[in-house]
Write a protein that holds these residues in place. Structure first.
Motif, PDB file in Angstrom:
ATOM      1  N   LYS A  43       0.838  -1.205   0.000  1.00  0.00           N
ATOM      2  CA  LYS A  43       0.000   0.000   0.000  1.00  0.00           C
ATOM      3  C   LYS A  43       0.868   1.249   0.000  1.00  0.00           C
ATOM      4  O   LYS A  43       0.634   2.190  -0.755  1.00  0.00           O
ATOM      5  N   SER A  46       2.488   1.992  -3.290  1.00  0.00           N
ATOM      6  CA  SER A  46       1.522   2.551  -4.243  1.00  0.00           C
ATOM      7  C   SER A  46       1.250   4.028  -3.960  1.00  0.00           C
ATOM      8  O   SER A  46       0.959   4.790  -4.873  1.00  0.00           O
ATOM      9  N   GLU A  47       1.349   4.443  -2.711  1.00  0.00           N
ATOM     10  CA  GLU A  47       1.146   5.847  -2.360  1.00  0.00           C
ATOM     11  C   GLU A  47       2.338   6.707  -2.764  1.00  0.00           C
ATOM     12  O   GLU A  47       2.176   7.874  -3.102  1.00  0.00           O
ATOM     13  N   HIS A 113      -3.114  -3.121  -5.396  1.00  0.00           N
ATOM     14  CA  HIS A 113      -2.956  -1.665  -5.410  1.00  0.00           C
ATOM     15  C   HIS A 113      -2.712  -1.133  -6.817  1.00  0.00           C
ATOM     16  O   HIS A 113      -2.289   0.009  -6.986  1.00  0.00           O
ATOM     17  N   LYS A 149      -5.608   2.282  -6.900  1.00  0.00           N
ATOM     18  CA  LYS A 149      -4.796   2.993  -5.919  1.00  0.00           C
ATOM     19  C   LYS A 149      -5.671   3.973  -5.142  1.00  0.00           C
ATOM     20  O   LYS A 149      -5.648   4.001  -3.925  1.00  0.00           O
ATOM     21  N   LYS A 152      -8.276   2.366  -2.741  1.00  0.00           N
ATOM     22  CA  LYS A 152      -7.724   1.698  -1.567  1.00  0.00           C
ATOM     23  C   LYS A 152      -7.258   2.684  -0.501  1.00  0.00           C
ATOM     24  O   LYS A 152      -6.945   2.293   0.600  1.00  0.00           O
TER      25      LYS A 152
END
Length: 153
Positions: A43, A46-47, A113, A149, A152
């Motif tokens: 996660k 992906s951020e 993601h 993305k 989530k």
């Protein structure tokens, strides 16, 4: 912060506005994480990576000697995943770090993601040092599904 009212520091030493990157290289960070922390890693990556233009390069190491997990096919058999999960649950606890990893381990935490493996990945690099031959793979990823993305977050 330094007390100025106009800076972006939120008091913990980090800017409030997140910076994103075009390139992230995971050399041996993932294999140092216990299995239960890996979804948070996926996660967070992906951020931090820019959608569409960003690239993630992973060095998948150490691959257990009994695993020949080069499953780059995005439509891998679901039953194989279920069997792998059952096998993992019955296996003795992994010692580490570094903890053994497979391509499937990365897919499991990155694909939800919006990540996709790039064509030709994973592969054993020609410059892999002798002691690591057969124990590591190189894999390129792209964040292709910005909607996943965003949904989530």
């Amino acid at each position: 912060g330094d007390g100025d009212d106009d800076d972006d520091d939120d008091g913990d030493g980090h800017d409030q506005e997140e910076q994103t990157f075009d390139f992230i290289f995971d050399y041996t960070f993932f294999c140092a994480l216990p299995v239960e922390l890996r979804p948070k890693w996926g996660k967070r990556i992906s951020e931090l990576l820019r959608p569409e233009s960003g690239r993630l390069l992973t060095l998948i190491f150490p691959i257990p000697p009994h695993i020949h997990d080069n499953d780059s096919d995005a439509d891998a058999d679901v039953d194989a995943d279920a069997n792998a999960d059952v096998d993992a649950a019955l296996a003795p606890p992994l010692e580490g770090p570094p903890f053994p990893v497979t391509v499937r381990d990365y897919r499991k935490v990155l694909e939800p993601h919006g990540f996709q493996m790039l064509e030709g990945s994973p592969f054993e690099h020609e410059d892999t040092v002798k002691p690591r031959k057969g124990k590591e793979l190189v894999c390129w990823w792209k964040l292709v599904d910005a909607e996943k993305k965003i949904s989530k977050l």
